[in-house]
Every structure is written in C-alpha cells, then in structure tokens.
Design an enzyme around this catalytic site. Sequence first.
Site, PDB file in Angstrom:
ATOM      1  N   ASP A 268       0.851  -1.192   0.000  1.00  0.00           N
ATOM      2  CA  ASP A 268       0.000   0.000   0.000  1.00  0.00           C
ATOM      3  C   ASP A 268       0.886   1.241   0.000  1.00  0.00           C
ATOM      4  OD1 ASP A 268      -2.320  -1.447   0.072  1.00  0.00           O
ATOM      5  OD2 ASP A 268      -2.625  -1.254   2.229  1.00  0.00           O
TER       6      ASP A 268
ATOM      7  N   ASN B  22      -2.121  13.859  -2.512  1.00  0.00           N
ATOM      8  CA  ASN B  22      -3.060  14.461  -3.469  1.00  0.00           C
ATOM      9  C   ASN B  22      -3.562  15.818  -2.973  1.00  0.00           C
ATOM     10  OD1 ASN B  22      -3.138  12.525  -5.571  1.00  0.00           O
ATOM     11  ND2 ASN B  22      -4.510  11.213  -4.382  1.00  0.00           N
TER      12      ASN B  22
ATOM     13  N   HIS C 230      -3.139  16.212  -7.636  1.00  0.00           N
ATOM     14  CA  HIS C 230      -3.323  14.843  -8.131  1.00  0.00           C
ATOM     15  C   HIS C 230      -2.205  14.406  -9.077  1.00  0.00           C
ATOM     16  CE1 HIS C 230      -7.206  13.761  -6.364  1.00  0.00           C
ATOM     17  NE2 HIS C 230      -7.496  15.061  -6.448  1.00  0.00           N
TER      18      HIS C 230
ATOM     19  N   ASP D 137      -0.317  10.922  -8.791  1.00  0.00           N
ATOM     20  CA  ASP D 137      -0.054  10.002  -9.915  1.00  0.00           C
ATOM     21  C   ASP D 137       1.435   9.680  -9.991  1.00  0.00           C
ATOM     22  OD1 ASP D 137      -2.709  10.027 -10.552  1.00  0.00           O
ATOM     23  OD2 ASP D 137      -2.509  11.350 -12.298  1.00  0.00           O
TER      24      ASP D 137
ATOM     25  N   ASP E   9      -4.393   2.820  -4.209  1.00  0.00           N
ATOM     26  CA  ASP E   9      -3.020   2.796  -3.689  1.00  0.00           C
ATOM     27  C   ASP E   9      -2.536   1.376  -3.422  1.00  0.00           C
ATOM     28  OD1 ASP E   9      -4.554   2.081  -1.534  1.00  0.00           O
ATOM     29  OD2 ASP E   9      -3.861   3.677  -0.199  1.00  0.00           O
TER      30      ASP E   9
END
Length: 206
Positions: free
Chosen positions: A119, A127, A132, A136, A162
């Site tokens: 994870d 974010n 964002h 990414d 994630d």
Amino acid sequence: NINDLIVPPDLVEEAGGLTAKVASGANVRAESIRRHKDGRSFWVSIAATPFHVRDEPGKVYAMYRDISAKKKAEDDLKELLLRDELTSLPNRRGFTTLSEQALKLAMRMERDGLMIFIDVDHLKQINDTFGHLAGDRALIDTARVLRESCREADIVARLGGDEFVALMIADSDQTAELVCDRIKTRVDIHNRENPRGYTLSLSLGA
C-alpha cells in the site's frame, strides 16, 4: 499470391481437416495463420466452398484475406483491458489471469507461491497537499520501485487506488523477508535521488 502461402507445420492437421470438411460438401469460414515463402507469418480469414468439375468431385474453392491488422487491433484492445493505464503494470484483471498461470507452474514445480501486498502510505495527503499529478507521480514511482525490486519472472500489479501486489515463486532468494528488505532499500534510494517534496512510503505485508 495464394501459391506463395505455406501452412505452418503445427497447423497442417487443422488445415487438412478444413479441406476435408469442405470437400464433403460444407461451406467453411475460419481464421488461421499462414506463412509466406520468405518466412513471414500472418493471420488470414478463409472462406471455402465445395464445387464439382465433371469426373472430378471434391474440389474446393477457397478465398484468403489478410486480417493481420484486425488481429493486432484485437490484441491491443485485450492488452488495454489487462493493463493499468497510469503505471503500465497489469491491473486487477490482468493480475488474476497471470497469477492463475503462475500458481499452476508453482504446483507443477512443487514450490510455494509468495505474495507481497503493498500500500502507498498517505496517498490522499499527497493528493490534497501537492495535487493529483503528484499523487499520480507517487503511484508511477511505486510501480518502478517494485519492478526494480523483483525479478523479471515475478508478477507485479496495481490492483487499484493505492494497492499493489507482487506474486512470485518462492525460493532461497525470494523469501518474504528478503523481498521486503529489497523493496525498502529501493524506496530509500528513490527518496534520496528523487526529491519530490514528500517522502514515498510503502506498507508491506506477505
């Protein structure tokens, strides 16, 4: 030119069956692989129908059409359906397909399968704080770290959000402890060499 087409050795029996079926009076439509005399293989669609010449029954008229472009488009679409667009890793569907094959191989080799769950920590915070695009970037970086930490034969996938996973056949070089240590080392190297304004952190379980 149809006279330049060669049936690959592994498809001779299939081609003979199609010819016999048409010669017996059936119309046949099929897709198969043929080969040029220069060695190039390609997909063709085959439309075949029987016809009779006086004193020569069992004649076959066949039309071949090159469908290589169509087959490539189908393969490209299949690849898109099995691959995560952002990281280029297999997605959940791709992982399911690949893992079934890997586990069958492990059973034949009488070896254990090893699965590592990964994870990305604090992805929502990345974010919210950095945008964002940064989130990414963290996912792309994670994919690269995992690929660099695993062998080429290991299956590394993004299940969604994630969540990532790595599946491998266990041996003395691939114990859970060793793999997790390699991943942690790669994460540390990444953070030193690629300052992002945040620290990439992964939670691992086996």
